[in-house]
Design an enzyme around this catalytic site. Structure first.
Site, PDB file in Angstrom:
ATOM      1  N   SER A 148       0.818  -1.209   0.000  1.00  0.00           N
ATOM      2  CA  SER A 148       0.000   0.000   0.000  1.00  0.00           C
ATOM      3  C   SER A 148       0.853   1.262   0.000  1.00  0.00           C
ATOM      4  O   SER A 148       1.931   1.301   0.601  1.00  0.00           O
ATOM      5  CB  SER A 148      -0.906   0.009   1.235  1.00  0.00           C
ATOM      6  OG  SER A 148      -1.578   1.240   1.372  1.00  0.00           O
ATOM      7  N   TYR A 170      -2.345   5.186  -4.192  1.00  0.00           N
ATOM      8  CA  TYR A 170      -3.412   6.146  -3.956  1.00  0.00           C
ATOM      9  C   TYR A 170      -3.021   7.440  -4.651  1.00  0.00           C
ATOM     10  O   TYR A 170      -1.870   7.869  -4.567  1.00  0.00           O
ATOM     11  CB  TYR A 170      -3.600   6.406  -2.448  1.00  0.00           C
ATOM     12  CG  TYR A 170      -4.386   5.362  -1.719  1.00  0.00           C
ATOM     13  CD1 TYR A 170      -5.688   5.044  -2.093  1.00  0.00           C
ATOM     14  CD2 TYR A 170      -3.839   4.697  -0.623  1.00  0.00           C
ATOM     15  CE1 TYR A 170      -6.413   4.092  -1.403  1.00  0.00           C
ATOM     16  CE2 TYR A 170      -4.565   3.745   0.072  1.00  0.00           C
ATOM     17  CZ  TYR A 170      -5.849   3.445  -0.331  1.00  0.00           C
ATOM     18  OH  TYR A 170      -6.576   2.499   0.352  1.00  0.00           O
ATOM     19  N   THR A 196      -5.810   2.456  -6.923  1.00  0.00           N
ATOM     20  CA  THR A 196      -7.119   2.383  -6.269  1.00  0.00           C
ATOM     21  C   THR A 196      -7.931   3.606  -6.658  1.00  0.00           C
ATOM     22  O   THR A 196      -7.486   4.737  -6.476  1.00  0.00           O
ATOM     23  CB  THR A 196      -6.957   2.313  -4.741  1.00  0.00           C
ATOM     24  OG1 THR A 196      -6.270   1.095  -4.410  1.00  0.00           O
ATOM     25  CG2 THR A 196      -8.309   2.329  -4.051  1.00  0.00           C
ATOM     26  N   LYS A 273      -8.170  -0.928  -9.311  1.00  0.00           N
ATOM     27  CA  LYS A 273      -8.903  -1.521  -8.203  1.00  0.00           C
ATOM     28  C   LYS A 273     -10.000  -0.575  -7.715  1.00  0.00           C
ATOM     29  O   LYS A 273      -9.759   0.612  -7.529  1.00  0.00           O
ATOM     30  CB  LYS A 273      -7.950  -1.832  -7.045  1.00  0.00           C
ATOM     31  CG  LYS A 273      -8.625  -2.415  -5.800  1.00  0.00           C
ATOM     32  CD  LYS A 273      -7.582  -2.749  -4.743  1.00  0.00           C
ATOM     33  CE  LYS A 273      -8.220  -3.296  -3.476  1.00  0.00           C
ATOM     34  NZ  LYS A 273      -8.874  -2.217  -2.693  1.00  0.00           N
ATOM     35  N   HIS A 297     -13.845  -2.066  -1.584  1.00  0.00           N
ATOM     36  CA  HIS A 297     -12.905  -1.699  -0.518  1.00  0.00           C
ATOM     37  C   HIS A 297     -13.252  -2.427   0.786  1.00  0.00           C
ATOM     38  O   HIS A 297     -13.121  -1.884   1.885  1.00  0.00           O
ATOM     39  CB  HIS A 297     -12.905  -0.186  -0.297  1.00  0.00           C
ATOM     40  CG  HIS A 297     -11.545   0.383  -0.020  1.00  0.00           C
ATOM     41  ND1 HIS A 297     -10.735   0.869  -1.007  1.00  0.00           N
ATOM     42  CD2 HIS A 297     -10.844   0.531   1.136  1.00  0.00           C
ATOM     43  CE1 HIS A 297      -9.606   1.321  -0.484  1.00  0.00           C
ATOM     44  NE2 HIS A 297      -9.642   1.111   0.819  1.00  0.00           N
TER      45      HIS A 297
END
Length: 401
Positions: A148, A170, A196, A273, A297
């Site tokens: 992440s 992100y 994402t 995603k 999510h």
């Protein structure tokens, strides 16, 4: 505020974290857990759900809520499980299958299972080994680990510990930071980029709001410049500090033009995603995505969004052969992996159960959970007459039993 998981000792990647005193049901505490054997020790986990009990026994209550909670009234969180449980798979018989293979093709290569570790933030909340421990477990299992943007270990350290690492991005307000993260992921040897797209703002997660949840001092957003996560550590009653931080640093207006820029910016396989509408899946494929991940999510964004298993067949039908389709949110067993394959997915992402295992036993716990998942999938393939995951995609399903 979440209490620190460390108490001054040097943490071991594989050893237990130092946490608040054990209570009833803790394996070293005042009473026996429900799954204790006759000698009073813990019986080996029989399912991934067994790790949840052990994790809850050792985690502070607000950390447990942070990991397991959803947004709003948690309708979508519950729907993910209900939808998977409603998928019945029709076994084939007399296929001559003895020992099925579990290898599958996912973006970037062929892996031991049609499974990747989902991107999950701040894993040092669960165990001192954090991301390094879970990435090492993924390496041992032969599956990709998605790191992440909000990892509590820098991407370079995760890549050094893991085998195949995908970098989850992100979209940040500062384009220069996005470019820097991509450059670092490339330099670290990441095998794919997963962007994402369902977090313009963080969903309203009421457990965190009620707990006034904030990160302890030792858990940081290690991929961001120093000080960029200060808001995440500022505990305020009735406020999720994590939500305040992401609202400050995430770009809410991510667009298809940004996805096109990303596609041009990285030569790596690109996964998108957070897709639920088949029209978005088609457009992502047309923009150059190598895979779309059908995800809500984990029920943590729009409460009231559909369960991923409910929309997966529509997405698969819409994209056709344009790109691969993966399922995220709610996977808890090898049978769930089989269900996703039978509904048309190339593979799945597994999240919370691996955090439970990490909390319960560090790297060894995560390795045990992934080994259990592999064994369950082999059993499911055998019982449905499938020689491999590719064959499972030709199984028929019924919804509702």
């Amino acid at each position: 505020m979440a209490e620190p998981l460390l108490t001054g000792d040097v943490p071991s990647e594989d050893g237990p974290a130092a946490r608040r005193p054990p209570g009833p049901g803790h394996p070293s505490g005042l009473g026996r857990p429900e799954n204790a054997d006759a000698a009073g020790g813990l019986a080996p986990p029989a399912s991934l759900a067994d790790f949840a009990e052990r994790a809850r026994a050792v985690l502070p209550a607000d950390v447990w809520d942070f990991v397991n909670g959803g947004s709003g009234t948690e309708t979508t969180l519950a729907a993910n499980r209900a939808a998977l449980d409603r998928v019945a798979v029709l076994p084939r018989v007399l296929t001559g299958v003895d020992r099925p293979r579990t290898e599958a093709v996912l973006p970037g290569g062929t892996y031991a299972l049609p499974v990747a570790v989902a991107p999950m933030a701040y894993q040092r909340l669960l165990h001192p080994g954090g991301e390094r421990a879970l990435a090492a477990a993924a390496r041992a299992a032969g599956v990709p680990y998605a790191a992440s943007t909000l990892s509590s270990t820098p991407i370079e350290g995760i890549a050094a510990a893991g085998g195949t690492v995908w970098f989850q991005l992100y979209w940040l307000r500062e384009r220069a930071l996005v470019a820097d993260l991509l450059d670092r992921a490339h330099a670290a040897g990441c095998a794919a980029v997963m962007v994402t797209v369902d977090v313009p703002v963080l969903g309203r997660r009421l457990r965190d709001v009620r707990n006034g949840f904030a990160l302890p001092a030792h858990v940081t957003a290690a991929n961001l410049p120093r000080g960029r996560d200060d808001l995440a550590h500022q505990g305020t009653p009735g406020v999720s500090a994590v939500a305040a931080h992401t609202d400050a640093v995430f770009a809410p207006a991510l667009s298809w033009a940004d996805l096109a820029w990303l596609r041009a910016r990285t030569p790596l396989p690109l996964l998108v995603k957070g897709v639920l509408d088949p029209r978005d899946a088609v457009r992502a494929a047309e923009t150059g995505a190598d895979a779309v991940v059908v995800s809500n999510h984990g029920g943590r964004q729009l409460d009231g969004a559909p369960a991923t298993a409910a929309v997966l067949p529509e997405v698969v039908a819409a994209v056709g052969e344009r790109c691969a389709v993966l399922l995220d949110s709610g996977v808890r067993s090898g049978t769930d992996v089989l269900r996703a394959l039978a509904l048309g997915a190339a593979g799945v992402l597994v999240g919370r159960p691996l955090l439970w295992a990490l909390a319960a036993g560090g790297r060894a716990g995560a390795e045990a959970a992934l080994a259990l998942l592999a064994a369950e999938l082999r059993d499911a393939l055998t019982l449905t007459g499938c020689a491999d995951p590719a064959a499972a995609r030709h199984l028929s399903t019924r919804i509702g039993g």
